[in-house]
Design a protein around this motif. Structure first.
Motif: not given
Length: 385
Positions: A39-44, A47-54, A283-298
């Motif tokens: 779980y830790s490998d997939e969600h950090t 640098d070892g920082w979690p994507y969703d700390p909570e 921006a990417h919509d997930g950690p394994w996305a291969s190309g830019p996709a929704a959602p729009t950043a700004w």
């Protein structure tokens, strides 16, 4: 609770069953730790920082709970097992020494672990006596995906250095700054359905037409500040087509000549034949996305009368390779999948120093008063404000 065996004896009733329960605990603990590592490998990040700390902390609490519950059946038998192991150490030291140490450690940690689980279940945090670690900021690139940042990077110089007048509305989050000649206005309106930043010019009697620049909520403040800096300190000398700045940085025009895109594909800048500009950043919509996709950043919009040097300043800041300082935990989750973060962190006070040094330098530019050179090793300590 079972009674401890006499010293030197290994004849303990039910010892084999106790050992079996200990083995079951070790297997359960290993499984829980393995699941946590996955779980830790997939969600950090790297640098070892979690994507969703909570969520990360909640999952860590589940791991501790599982290990503690697995230890409960052997917790009352730990003393018996330790006595038996110590009695047999001389006969088979290699077999029991490691297990005795591990079991002793488990007993020592039992109370602490139980307390931790109880605190987690009741959703209250115990006060820790350790000193608080100083906050640090991450160095994020590319700049256009670094999220909003500190809005004072825009508002502080306008108010402190250039004396734009604030029009505060009581009990409202809206910030309105007006230039002293009342021909230019900056509006910061945190409305999720509208643009957050609006820079508007009413035009002049000398023939300058009215124009407007609008920026979405996640536009980095430094990019918005490029426009306000160009308005307050820049010269009007600029190419008629501000997108030339992008071409010089290696961005590519599409088959449709009015569009130009960043090399990573995250940014598209469209120029209307009459001069209006549209910017869309994704921006990417997930950690394994291969190309830019929704959602729009700004998104951003510059009206057709916007001075070219203002638009060019914004685009030049977007293509800059200088990283922006951000609190990684405060960044939108989907943006973290698309940015690059340097390993070296920067103390938060350094960003605060940079902000007020920026204000001083812009004020000096306005008055023509040179500032003393920056000393080696970083910015000067700041006075309280």
């Amino acid at each position: 609770m079972p009674k401890s065996a006499p010293s030197g004896s290994t004849v303990v009733a039910g010892l084999q069953a106790m050992v079996s329960r200990l083995a079951a605990f070790l297997r359960a603990a290993d499984a829980a730790v393995d699941a946590w590592d996955l779980y830790s490998d997939e969600h950090t990040n790297l640098d070892g920082w979690p994507y969703d700390p909570e969520s990360y902390d909640d999952r860590k609490a589940v791991r501790d709970h599982v290990v503690w519950r697995a230890f409960e059946p052997v917790s009352e038998e730990a003393g018996v097992l330790l006595d038996a192991a110590e009695a047999d150490l001389e006969r088979v030291p290699s077999l029991f020494a490691t297990h005795a140490d591990n079991l002793d450690l488990a007993v020592a940690r039992r109370t602490v672990t139980a307390n931790h689980i109880a605190v987690t279940v009741t959703d209250s945090r115990a006060e820790v006596s350790e000193p608080e670690k100083p906050r640090v900021l991450a160095q994020v690139t590319p700049r256009y995906l670094a999220c909003g940042g500190d809005p004072r990077w825009v508002t502080a110089p306008l108010q402190k250095a250039f004396r734009w007048q604030p029009a505060h509305i009581p009990l409202s989050p809206v910030v309105r700054l007006t230039r002293r000649d009342r021909q230019a206005e900056l509006l910061l309106s945190p409305d999720p359905d509208e643009h957050w930043w609006t820079l508007h010019h009413t035009g002049t009697t000398a023939g300058e037409k009215a124009w407007t620049m609008r920026f979405g909520a996640r536009t980095p403040a430094e990019i918005v500040a490029a426009a306000t800096d160009a308005l307050t300190t820049g010269t009007a000398d600029s190419a008629a087509d501000p997108t030339q700045v992008l071409e010089q940085a290696g961005w590519k025009r599409s088959v449709l000549e009015h569009q130009i895109s960043s090399p990573d594909g995250f940014v598209t800048v469209s120029r209307h034949p009459l001069g209006a500009l549209h910017i869309e950043v994704t921006a990417h919509d997930g950690p394994w996305a291969s190309g830019p996709a929704a959602p729009t950043a700004w998104r951003a919009y510059f009206s057709d009368r916007t001075p070219p040097h203002l638009a060019a300043a914004v685009l030049a800041d977007m293509v800059s390779t200088e990283p922006l300082l951000r609190d990684e935990k405060e960044m939108a989750l989907f943006l973290r999948y698309s940015v690059r973060i340097a390993r070296e962190r920067v103390p938060t006070h350094q960003a605060e120093y940079a902000l007020w040094e920026r204000v001083d330098r812009l004020a000096a530019h306005l008055t023509g008063t040179p500032l003393p050179p920056q000393p080696p090793g970083g910015s000067l300590p700041r006075r309280s404000r």
